[in-house]
Design an enzyme around this catalytic site. Structure first.
Site, PDB file in Angstrom:
ATOM      1  N   ALA A 182     -40.868 -21.134 -47.075  1.00 21.46           N
ATOM      2  CA  ALA A 182     -40.292 -20.548 -48.294  1.00 21.46           C
ATOM      3  C   ALA A 182     -40.621 -21.498 -49.433  1.00 21.46           C
ATOM      4  CB  ALA A 182     -38.783 -20.373 -48.162  1.00 21.46           C
ATOM      5  N   CYS A 183     -40.771 -20.976 -50.624  1.00 15.13           N
ATOM      6  CA  CYS A 183     -41.134 -21.849 -51.745  1.00 15.13           C
ATOM      7  C   CYS A 183     -40.015 -22.852 -52.023  1.00 15.13           C
ATOM      8  CB  CYS A 183     -41.464 -21.023 -52.983  1.00 15.13           C
ATOM      9  SG  CYS A 183     -40.066 -20.581 -54.008  1.00 15.13           S
TER      10      CYS A 183
END
Length: 268
Positions: free
Chosen positions: A173-174
């Site tokens: 996930a960023c």
């Protein structure tokens, strides 16, 4: 599962040419592999370089694309952190980010006369708050793994059959997802999150998140690794490193790693 795989190949054949938004993660690597096997040279992978994406993942994406023999374009994309609406980090942050990033990818697709732009969303993504899905829909981005009902576990299983290096890779996930909604997304915070997670990974923690609350770091790891992190020497190393990065308080989340824990703050 073989039927689903054949349906995916037919989906790709109908597209004829595709651009795959490629992160180097489990889902997009699987999609890129099947696309390459099905369409040959009519596949283009596009990866965005941005402070919200860990540098190690960009390197991994580049390496895997080379191994698969896929043409790969890497776009530098620092402009996102100049957009005040994104920096403010509202609950719809993912929508803002996806719309901006995929507009860049669509531009590349148009330059290469390709109509089909694909992302690696799967049915498990429907279980969490994902406002970015709306941006994909608005832009006409295709999500074949989601449309055809592929689960994360099925993608991992097929990835093992294909001997893909991402089959057991932790979920990604960023880095912006580590910062609570409403707190500004700043490059300095993103960098220390990345450095902290890199350090924990080197110590042997596979799935890890460093949630950033300005002065406090909340560490999420898998429950089976609790005994490791509580070893005196490991604990002292982590404390020392995270304090060097600027955190005053270091905590361990007793619920362990879980997807979208920051979304608990949102009243649905």
């Amino acid at each position: 599962m073989k039927e689903k795989l054949e349906e995916l190949k037919n989906f790709l054949r109908d597209c004829k040419k595709v651009v795959v938004a490629y992160s180097g993660g489990v889902d997009s690597t699987f999609l890129l592999k099947v696309a390459k096997d099905t369409l040959g040279d009519n596949v283009l992978a596009v990866t965005l370089i941005s402070p919200i994406f860990p540098e190690r993942e960009i390197k991994e994406a580049k390496r895997i694309a080379e191994e698969l023999g896929v043409r790969h374009i890497i776009l530098k994309n620092d402009e996102l952190l100049k957009h005040e609406e994104f920096i403010k980090n509202p609950p719809e942050r993912c929508y803002i980010c996806k719309k901006y990033n995929f507009q860049k990818i669509i531009e590349v697709a148009k330059e290469n006369n390709i109509d089909c732009v694909l992302d690696g969303s799967n049915v498990d993504d429907l279980k969490d708050y994902r406002p970015g899905k709306m941006a994909l829909k608005e832009l006409g981005i295709l999500s074949p793994l989601l449309e055809l009902g592929f689960s994360k576990e099925e993608i991992r299983r097929l990835s093992r059959e294909f001997n893909l290096p991402t089959s057991e890779k932790p979920s990604l996930a960023c880095l912006a997802t580590r910062i609570p909604y409403g707190e500004r997304i700043e490059i300095e915070r993103l960098k220390r999150i990345e450095e902290g997670e890199d350090y924990l990974t080197k110590l042997g923690f596979n799935q890890v998140r460093v949630r950033d609350y300005k002065n406090m770091a909340r560490i999420e790891i898998e429950e089976e690794n609790f005994s490791l992190i509580l070893k005196k020497d490991i604990r002292e190393k982590i404390i020392r490193k995270l304090k060097e990065l600027g955190y005053k308080y270091i905590t361990l989340d007793l619920e362990g790693y879980r997807t979208g824990s920051m979304n608990q703050e949102i009243k649905k």
